[in-house]
Every structure is written in structure tokens, then in C-alpha cells.
Enzyme design. Structure first.
Site, PDB file in Angstrom:
ATOM      1  N   ASN A 266      -0.391   4.377  -0.331  1.00  0.00           N
ATOM      2  CA  ASN A 266      -0.774   5.646   0.233  1.00  0.00           C
ATOM      3  C   ASN A 266      -1.518   5.533   1.564  1.00  0.00           C
ATOM      4  O   ASN A 266      -2.169   6.612   1.906  1.00  0.00           O
ATOM      5  CB  ASN A 266      -1.708   6.325  -0.690  1.00  0.00           C
TER       6      ASN A 266
ATOM      7  N   ASP B 234      -3.873   3.866   2.772  1.00  0.00           N
ATOM      8  CA  ASP B 234      -5.457   3.743   3.155  1.00  0.00           C
ATOM      9  C   ASP B 234      -5.704   2.248   3.569  1.00  0.00           C
ATOM     10  O   ASP B 234      -6.769   1.924   3.630  1.00  0.00           O
ATOM     11  CB  ASP B 234      -6.236   4.012   1.684  1.00  0.00           C
TER      12      ASP B 234
ATOM     13  N   ASP C 248       0.912  -1.111  -0.083  1.00  0.00           N
ATOM     14  CA  ASP C 248       0.007   0.149   0.088  1.00  0.00           C
ATOM     15  C   ASP C 248       0.798   1.170  -0.024  1.00  0.00           C
ATOM     16  O   ASP C 248       1.623   1.409   0.984  1.00  0.00           O
ATOM     17  CB  ASP C 248      -0.968   0.138   1.240  1.00  0.00           C
TER      18      ASP C 248
ATOM     19  N   GLU D 268      -8.129 -20.155 -15.996  1.00  0.00           N
ATOM     20  CA  GLU D 268      -8.531 -20.999 -14.664  1.00  0.00           C
ATOM     21  C   GLU D 268      -9.532 -22.179 -15.019  1.00  0.00           C
ATOM     22  O   GLU D 268     -10.688 -21.798 -15.253  1.00  0.00           O
ATOM     23  CB  GLU D 268      -9.133 -20.030 -13.737  1.00  0.00           C
TER      24      GLU D 268
ATOM     25  N   ASP E  67      -1.831  -1.260  -3.817  1.00  0.00           N
ATOM     26  CA  ASP E  67      -2.175  -0.525  -4.912  1.00  0.00           C
ATOM     27  C   ASP E  67      -1.046  -0.562  -5.972  1.00  0.00           C
ATOM     28  O   ASP E  67      -0.025  -1.197  -5.859  1.00  0.00           O
ATOM     29  CB  ASP E  67      -2.435   1.155  -4.558  1.00  0.00           C
TER      30      ASP E  67
ATOM     31  N   ASP F 193     -10.087 -15.458 -16.060  1.00  0.00           N
ATOM     32  CA  ASP F 193     -11.039 -16.133 -14.946  1.00  0.00           C
ATOM     33  C   ASP F 193     -12.259 -17.004 -15.294  1.00  0.00           C
ATOM     34  O   ASP F 193     -12.776 -16.786 -16.426  1.00  0.00           O
ATOM     35  CB  ASP F 193     -11.594 -14.713 -14.198  1.00  0.00           C
TER      36      ASP F 193
END
Ligand code: NOJ
Length: 530
Positions: A32, A34, A30, A260, A38, A211
Site C-alpha cells: 500500500n 506506506d 509493501d 528460540e 504487510d 520467541d
């Protein structure tokens, strides 16, 4: 070296030699504060990924999404969710990865959208909307009730149908009600999803993980699932759909499609790769669900070898964001888990085929304990999605270098000793071992391009050779926690050099493989020298 010499690196596509590292962006890094990982966090850790030695990364979805299924519910396929950054952040990540020789594979989620996708909003608006048929709508059965007996793959969801009261029809969803199923019988849907593929190929991605690819074709009559046959997936029309996709991807150079293929029948799985004009690679979930037993694993690997044609290339993995971590699922204690995590990594990386490693697997992470009030996933998958501990909490605070804020999921219990920074400084760590394993794979042509043949050694040992021309390697993995002497055929040779052991304490480099006793939960790779 002639150009058709398998030792010539150019002769084998990159994705066959590759170790591919799966990143689950929410839980990687992360930038930033939060509490959610990201894209900029990933870019900031590319040096670590390069240091680990992997060839490619696969990014789980980072597209615009209401996050009902944490990104597998996409509301805009061609934009980045603000939680993860922006398209500019993606371009930067791609460029920085490529600058380090790392390929980038992204997740394509073509079976369903978010219920907030504008396509679904239109489809739902009225029965006469031009996009109505982009999703799968059905009237209730005569007298009322669900259109058929199909169930969501998520047990907690139950039936795969949700009634849309205003129109009086049900819509199909193989996962959450927030993930309505696209109607792949409609050529406009196929064309729209192919446009998505083109958008990202033009942007420079090196491939896609598809997916639930096995769900892209269903019985168009929506017949009930029967004991002997499912009608909600793996319908024969899948193969031509994939051929059309492959033809599109093949107009670009050197890209890869990995699917998948979550089917429990290897004969069905190889049907996605055997003809050479569908998927390049298929994730093998039969393998993931095997018990930790040497002969069972051997049998399944051999069955795959028998079923696969020369056009097919194997893919091996044991962890991803949907399954308990190896260190937890194959073990009765954390100590045994740590040892078996190394054996599992050796298994995946030493067999003939492309290897996938899930973020944190290189650290030997176990599942995290997620107390009831922190559970966020509908299907019990929070424990394997715990954030990466980059630094020990004693130095970096409770976010362990993953975040300066409050992490969206709890970290693993042992973040203090399992943290990447701690393991990077310890030659005997799991991380140091996995790095050596990946380096060995990259430097030994027999491991990337050689033949693989099972050998009899002992009931608890899965042992196989990897051979290419004069390079002969032996891989022996002890699935039990007791010492086991190898009993190898005499003609294999009597002189070998230890290339790698999962046990940092094994130090004797020259040995006679016929006299080798593997320690409990130990794996070794030897090179025959005579
Ligand atoms: C498979 C993905 O790996 C999983 O995380 C997701 O929930 C389902 N597909 C639905 O997209």
C-alpha cells in the site's frame, strides 16, 4: 514401499523434511505504499515462494504492537496490527499459502507483552489489581536500588528493571522497558498464553516459533546471576511448562513448535528436544556464532549429533532478523561474500535436519549500510532487516519493487544486480542456485531422511556423507578461498555424478571424487554411482 520405509514421505513429518523460509513482514513486500511491508504484500509474493520450492513460511510478528521492538512488543495477541493489514488479510494469506502446499508458522511472543497491553495497564494501575501478579514486580533493595543484577539482553538498555514511580516498585524486562516480562510463575499467565495458541491453531496455522523460549522459566526467588549460573533464564521448570504446551499442540494434527533456544551450551539446547515431548525443533545459536572454519563447524555438528537422542531432530540456520547476513559476516569482500553465501546455504540445506532460510538469503543479500540518521533499532539490527529488492531500482524506482513509497529502512547497496527479478533471469545467480539446492533436497531422500557422517578430506573442507539405502551422496564444502584437493578414503568409491556445485562454472558431470579439487569457496554435492 511399506509405511515404515523412510523413503515413504508419509513416514517423516513435514517439518523434518522442510525448508522453512522466514519472512520479516516489515521488510518483505509493501502493498500500500506506506514504506512498510504487510500481509497483502506477502500474499502477492506467494508464487515466488512456491517457485523457490520451500515447504513453509515462518512469519515474524504481525500482531497489534506499538512497534518499540518492531512487533516483538505485542499489545493484542489475537489481532493484526493495522500497519500489516487485518485478520481477514491473514486468513487470505493462510488460505492462499495452503492452496500452494505451503505451511504457515507464526511467531508467539509469550515472555513479555508491550507496556501498552491492557494486562500491563491493569497490572501497573495499583498494587492490589488482580493482574498485578501477571508481571514481575519487586521492591527496591533495602536502602534503595535495583532488585538484583539482571541485565537486559539489549546492551543499550542496561539493567533489566525499570522503576514505576507511582507504585514505588520495579518491573522486570529482559529486553526494552516497553517489553515488561510476564510472570510465568502465575498459572493464569500460562493459561492466557495457551489461549492465544489455541486461537491461532483454530484459525489453521501449522505451528509456532516461540520467541525467547528459554526465558519462560526463571529463578522464582530472583537470585542474582552468578558466573557459573544464570538465574534469569533456562530454569529447570521450563521443561514441564513446555510439556504442557506440547500436549496442547498435540491435540491438533501435524503442528510444530520451534523454539528460540538462545543458549551457548549445546547440552542445554538439546534438553529442549531430547525427551520428544517438549519442542519439536530448537534453533541452534551455537552454530550461528561459529567462525567460518571447516573443522570448527564439523566439531560443533558432531557434538550436536552426539548429544541428541533418537527422539530429537536437528535444526540448521545461519541467518535471521537478529544477526548480520552471512554474505557480510563471513567475508572480506562482496565477491567473497556472494560465494560464501552459497556455501552457507548448501551447508544448511544438505545436513540432516530441518533447514531455515531467512528472506533475502536466497538472493545472497549482504547487510545494508544504515547511516546514523536512519538507525531505528535499539540493538543494531537494521542492516539485516533491509527491504527485499524485488526489481532493479533503474526499472522500479528507489523502492526497488518493495514499495512505491519511501522504504522504512535503506535497501542494500547493490539492489540493482541483486534484485529477485534480475536473478530469476540468470541461471548462474545465487537465487537460481538456491532454488536448485532446495529442489535437490526435496527430490533426494538421502538428504531429507538419510544418515549423516563426517569424512576426512582436508583441513579447510567440511565433508560429509548422506546415505539412505542405495542412495549415497557426498557433500564437500570448502571454507577457504583457495583451491583444495579432496583426499578421501579409497573405499568410498571412484565414480560419482555432480548433482550441484555452488560454482555455475563447474560443468563436468561425471567424476572421480578422489581426484576432485574444489575451487575456493566452492561447495558440491555428488552422488556415488559406483
Ligand atoms: C528475539 C527476537 O528474535 C528479537 O527480534 C526480539 O528483539 C527479542 N526476541 C525480544 O522479543
Amino acid at each position: 514401499m511399506s509405511s515404515n520405509d523412510p523413503r515413504d514421505r508419509r513416514a517423516q513429518p513435514w517439518w523434518q523434511r522442510a525448508v522453512i523460509y522466514q519472512i520479516y513482514p516489515r521488510s518483505f513486500a509493501d502493498s500500500n505504499g506506506d514504506g512498510v511491508g504487510d500481509l497483502a504484500g506477502i500474499t502477492a509474493h506467494l508464487d515466488y515462494i512456491a517457485w523457490l520450492g520451500v515447504d513453509a513460511i515462518w512469519l515474524s510478528p504481525f500482531f497489534r504492537s506499538p512497534m518499540a521492538d518492531f512487533g516483538y512488543d505485542v499489545s493484542d495477541y489475537t489481532d493484526v496490527d493495522p500497519l500489516f493489514g487485518s485478520l481477514a488479510d491473514f486468513d487470505q494469506l493462510l488460505e492462499a499459502a495452503h492452496a500452494r502446499g505451503i505451511k504457515v508458522i507464526i511467531d508467539w511472543v509469550p515472555n513479555h507483552t508491550s507496556d501498552r497491553h491492557p494486562w500491563f495497564a491493569q497490572s501497573r494501575a495499583e498494587r492490589t489489581n488482580a493482574r498485578r501478579d501477571w508481571y514481575v514486580w519487586r521492591d527496591p533493595r533495602p536502602g534503595g536500588g535495583l532488585p538484583n543484577n539482571w541485565q537486559s539482553s539489549f546492551q543499550a538498555v542496561g539493567p533489566a528493571w525499570t522503576l514505576d514511580a507511582p507504585s514505588g516498585q520495579y518491573y522486570l524486562h529482559s529486553f526494552m522497558a516497553e517489553q515488561p516480562e510476564l510472570n510465568w510463575e502465575n498459572p493464569e499467565v500460562e493459561a492466557a498464553m495457551q489461549d492465544v495458541v489455541r486461537f491461532w491453531l483454530d484459525r489453521g496455522v501449522d505451528g509456532f516459533r516461540i520467541d525467547v523460549v528459554y526465558k519462560l522459566a526463571k529463578d522464582p526467588a530472583l537470585g542474582d546471576n552468578e558466573l557459573a549460573r544464570r538465574h534469569d533464564q533456562d530454569w529447570p521448570t521450563i521443561h514441564d511448562r513446555l510439556r504442557r504446551l506440547r500436549a496442547l499442540v498435540d491435540t491438533y494434527e501435524d503442528r510444530v513448535l520451534v523454539g528460540e533456544v538462545y543458549l551457548y551450551d549445546l547440552e542445554r539446547v538439546v534438553a529442549y528436544i531430547n525427551s520428544g515431548d517438549q519442542l519439536h525443533l530448537a534453533h541452534n545459536f551455537v552454530f550461528v556464532h561459529l567462525p567460518w572454519e571447516a573443522q570448527t563447524v564439523r566439531g560443533s555438528v558432531e557434538q550436536f549429533q552426539q548429544l541428541a537422542t533418537a527422539a530429537a531432530w536437528p535444526t540448521w540456520f545461519l541467518e535471521n532478523h537478529d544477526h548480520p547476513r552471512v554474505a557480510s559476516r563471513y567475508a572480506d569482500s562482496p565477491e567473497q561474500g556472494r560465494r560464501r553465501a552459497r556455501v552457507a546455504a548448501m551447508l544448511v540445506c544438505a545436513m540432516r535436519g530441518t533447514a531455515f532460510v531467512f528472506q533475502g538469503q536466497e538472493l545472497g543479500l549482504p547487510d545494508a549500510d544504515v547511516p546514523g540518521e536512519r538507525v531505528v533499532d535499539v540493538d543494531g539490527r537494521d542492516p539485516e532487516r533491509a527491504p527485499i529488492p524485488w526489481q532493479p531500482p533503474s526499472a522500479a524506482g528507489p523502492g526497488a519493487g518493495f514499495t512505491t513509497g519511501a522504504p522504512w529502512l535503506p535497501l542494500v547497496a547493490d539492489a540493482e544486480t541483486l534484485a529477485a527479478e534480475v536473478q530469476q533471469e540468470d541461471e548462474a545467480s545465487t537465487l537460481a542456485f538456491v532454488r536448485r539446492l532446495i529442489a535437490l533436497r526435496a527430490s533426494a531422500p538421502a538428504l531429507t531422511a538419510g544418515t549423516q557422517r563426517s569424512l576426512d578430506a582436508a583441513p579447510d573442507i567440511f565433508c560429509f556423507s548422506r546415505e539412505l539405502e542405495d542412495q549415497r551422496l557426498l557433500v564437500a564444502l570448502n571454507f577457504s578461498s583457495n583451491p583444495v584437493p579432496l583426499r578421501l578414503e579409497a573405499e568410498l568409491g571412484s565414480h560419482a555424478v555432480l548433482e550441484l556445485s555452488t560454482h555455475a562454472t563447474r560443468t563436468q558431470l561425471e567424476l572421480d571424487p578422489r581426484e576432485l579439487v574444489l575451487e575456493g569457496d566452492e561447495g558440491v554435492i555428488l552422488r556415488y554411482t559406483g
